[in-house]
Scaffold this active site. Structure first.
Site, PDB file in Angstrom:
ATOM      1  NE  ARG A  29      49.090  37.010  34.820  1.00  0.00           N
ATOM      2  CZ  ARG A  29      50.278  37.569  34.590  1.00  0.00           C
ATOM      3  NH1 ARG A  29      51.273  37.315  35.390  1.00  0.00           N
ATOM      4  NH2 ARG A  29      50.462  38.361  33.564  1.00  0.00           N
ATOM      5  CD1 TRP A  75      40.597  41.097  35.556  1.00  0.00           C
ATOM      6  CD2 TRP A  75      41.075  42.739  34.119  1.00  0.00           C
ATOM      7  NE1 TRP A  75      40.352  42.294  36.182  1.00  0.00           N
ATOM      8  CE2 TRP A  75      40.631  43.326  35.321  1.00  0.00           C
ATOM      9  CE3 TRP A  75      41.432  43.580  33.068  1.00  0.00           C
ATOM     10  CZ2 TRP A  75      40.538  44.693  35.504  1.00  0.00           C
ATOM     11  CZ3 TRP A  75      41.339  44.941  33.243  1.00  0.00           C
ATOM     12  CH2 TRP A  75      40.894  45.487  34.458  1.00  0.00           C
ATOM     13  CG  ASN A 101      48.546  39.007  28.956  1.00  0.00           C
ATOM     14  OD1 ASN A 101      47.794  39.974  29.059  1.00  0.00           O
ATOM     15  ND2 ASN A 101      49.550  38.799  29.787  1.00  0.00           N
ATOM     16  CD  GLU A 468      48.475  51.017  50.013  1.00  0.00           C
ATOM     17  OE1 GLU A 468      48.269  51.639  48.962  1.00  0.00           O
ATOM     18  OE2 GLU A 468      48.408  49.767  50.076  1.00  0.00           O
ATOM     19  CE  LYS A 472      45.936  47.419  49.822  1.00  0.00           C
ATOM     20  NZ  LYS A 472      47.153  47.429  49.071  1.00  0.00           N
ATOM     21  CG  HIS A 491      39.362  73.954  52.843  1.00  0.00           C
ATOM     22  ND1 HIS A 491      39.043  75.285  52.952  1.00  0.00           N
ATOM     23  CD2 HIS A 491      40.497  73.769  53.567  1.00  0.00           C
ATOM     24  CE1 HIS A 491      39.966  75.880  53.695  1.00  0.00           C
ATOM     25  NE2 HIS A 491      40.847  74.986  54.089  1.00  0.00           N
TER      26      HIS A 491
END
Ligand code: G6P
Length: 591
Positions: A29, A75, A101, A468, A472, A491
């Site tokens: 996690r 965290w 949590n 994506e 990553k 641009h």
């Protein structure tokens, strides 16, 4: 994000080993400190440390035997990672210990209510332990309920009381928590993954429900303190494998599992496909709105294109954290699709709650069929990816794309009265994933690991795939990386191009190939290194990532797989553990 475990055991166990063993299963996690608490010699003892669970384990020299304990991976949100800020927290009279949590939004207000309290941490959570101590109520569970009723925000809360060494107190609002009752032990955890090999039945709490767990019984309460009854659920996915097998990292293992995941999808969806979505229903849909975060959002962007291309219904994809505070109209005539690997992402769940208030039909696409998302949508579709441990999503992304593709083709078939054999495209993808080789990637990974910046460019679906691929790469290699629609290069982005940058060009659409290759030449002419990722023949001067041509939209999955591997390989060259990139969490259960 934070992970919680708790245990009550009939036999006295080596509590450090039991708790850390369970906590290890929540490592995926993401966290930056960890701690355990247990009752030993009628006292609550806490041991906490900044860093990994292994660091914590090494710092505990003695063995402690106990019947009860709780543990936490943190965290950091309020207060930096440190042993003081790590959970568990203990009340001033040393009677209550808690792990939490979620976020206590009104913690400063609550702190003001408590006079003469010395705080040992900078966290929002510690106040809960002190509030429990100060509660006046006729039972301990009443104290827990009273405190939780005061909290604003979200919580999965686990508490123990020194006077009740065989009891855990559990509470939930908007953060996941599960309770497993075995013969010799009760285990409480943020994820059912902790129950693997320990038992097969577990209970979930709905928001603002509570549980008093002891070895002989589990008693459930609502927020008014009334007892409620609950049915046990059976663990749905015991094929969980937490083993890395022969692979050094979960991320690599999960990329290599992608063709198996597509097999699982084929099995799951070979019969009774999407029967809820018939022509009568679809004709009434005005727009399709897809909502997600991170990688799930990127899958949604591509999904929206699938729907527009095949179904001719206006479709958009929204970032959940933006959508929830926007002024977008939520219409009951729209179809809302929520994508979330974990099914627990706080922003996505908040959007679901919002949409449900206005009456739109809610469809979930998730990898965890017992998640909050799965439980709360009207229809839930399983992506069948099996447990994904690495923080950066790989196989679940591929699975989300496949489910979105199948759904869009099913809608097309219904609306146009056609039998579309889209499963043959899925089968073709499975075979191609099985045949994919990655040897061409090694040299490119070595090249980009030396670059200051990498940009992915493409048009249409290739642009969404670029977003994506760029996410990553930055997640696991820390290289500064962007995605740019090819046509937008002139641009602004071209100002950045020199020999320190590399541009990876995604070109899977034959109709747009020449235009995209012109953009590649513009980069090359300015000294940038160009890599082309395409199934088509291109000029030899460019380095090439070969993609098999499967003649369907699902080619975006083949591109994703190769570029996931590129990110993986680059992290390895840079000596970074791709499974646990700094500052990131797998499951973002707070806003
Ligand atoms: C975190 C993870 C990402 C994931 C995102 C959304 O940021 O690190 O890999 O894409 O959350 O998660 P979800 O479970 O909702 O798909």
């Amino acid at each position: 994000m934070c992970g919680i475990v708790g245990i009550i055991s009939k036999e006295e166990v080596n509590i450090k080993d039991s708790l850390l063993g369970l906590l290890k299963r929540l490592e995926y996690r993401g966290y930056d400190s960890a701690g355990i608490g247990f009752i030993n010699n009628n006292k609550i003892q806490l041991i906490k440390k900044k860093g990994s669970i292994d660091d914590l384990a090494c710092s505990i020299k003695n063995n402690y035997f106990s019947h009860i304990g709780l543990a936490h991976t943190r965290w950091a949100t309020h207060g930096k990672p440190s042993s003081n800020n790590a959970h568990p927290f203990i009340s001033q009279n040393k009677k209550w210990a808690i792990v939490h949590n979620g976020i206590v939004e009104n913690y400063l207000e609550l702190k003001k209510e408590l006079k003469n309290t010395r705080y040992l941490s900078q966290t929002d959570s510690e106040v809960i332990a002190h509030l429990l101590e100060k509660q006046k109520a006729s039972s301990d569970i009443e104290k827990v309920i009273n405190v939780c009723n005061k909290l604003k925000g979200s919580f999965a809360l686990l508490g123990m009381l020194v006077d009740k060494p065989n009891t855990l107190f559990i509470a939930k609002r908007k953060s996941p928590i599960y309770i497993m009752e075995g013969n010799l032990e009760v285990i409480v955890a943020s994820d059912t993954i902790c129950f693997e090999g320990k038992g097969s039945k577990y209970y979930t709490l709905n928001d603002d429900e509570f549980c008093v767990a002891s070895l002989d019984k589990l008693t459930f309460y609502d927020k008014a303190g009334h007892q409620i009854s609950k049915h046990a659920q059976v663990l749905d996915n015991l094929s969980y494998s937490l083993s890395k097998n022969e692979y050094k990292h979960y991320m690599l293992k999960e990329i290599m599992e992608e063709s198996d995941v597509v097999s699982n999808i084929i099995k799951e969806y070979s019969k009774n496909r999407f029967t809820e979505f018939n022509k009568k229903f679809l004709e009434k849909v005005d727009n399709i709105v897809i909502i997600g975060c991170g990688t799930a959002y990127h899958a949604g962007l591509i999904g929206a294109r699938f729907f527009e291309k095949h179904v001719n219904i206006d479709s958009t994809c929204e970032i959940a954290s933006e959508f929830r505070y926007s002024d977008k109209k939520i219409k009951p005539s729209n179809l809302y699709i929520f994508i979330s690997q974990s099914g627990e992402t706080a922003d996505t769940l908040a959007c679901l709650e919002l949409v449900k208030r206005f009456g739109g039909l809610c469809v979930g696409i998730t990898n965890v069929m017992h998640s909050t998302l799965a439980k709360n949508v009207d229809i839930c579709l399983n992506v069948c990816a099996g447990i994904e441990v690495a923080v950066a999503s790989t196989k679940a992304y591929i699975a989300q794309l496949v489910v979105l593709y199948m759904l869009s083709r099913h809608f097309e078939g219904q609306l146009r009265n056609l039998q579309i054999d889209y499963m043959k495209d899925v089968e073709k993808l499975r075979l191609s994933l099985q045949k994919t080789t990655f040897t061409d990637i090694d040299e490119i990974a070595s090249l980009i690991s030396k670059k200051q910046s990498v940009t992915f460019i493409g048009r249409d679906i290739d642009y969404s795939s670029s977003l994506e691929a760029s996410l990553k790469l930055k997640e696991v290699s820390y290289i500064s990386s962007f995605a740019c629609p090819s046509g937008e290069l002139k641009h602004g982005y071209l100002a950045q191009v020199d020999s320190n940058v590399c541009v990876i060009v995604l070109a899977t659409n034959q109709k747009l190939l020449d235009k995209t290759l012109n953009n590649a030449s513009e980069v090359e002419a300015r000294g940038g290194k160009v890599v082309i990722c395409s199934p088509f023949k291109t000029q030899d001067k460019f380095i090439k990532i070969e993609i098999q041509d499967i003649d369907s939209d699902l080619i975006c999955c083949l591109v994703a797989s190769k570029l996931q591997y590129l990110a993986y390989k680059t992290s390895i060259i840079k000596n970074i553990n791709p499974d646990k990139p700094r500052n990131l969490a797998k499951s973002v259960t707070v806003e």
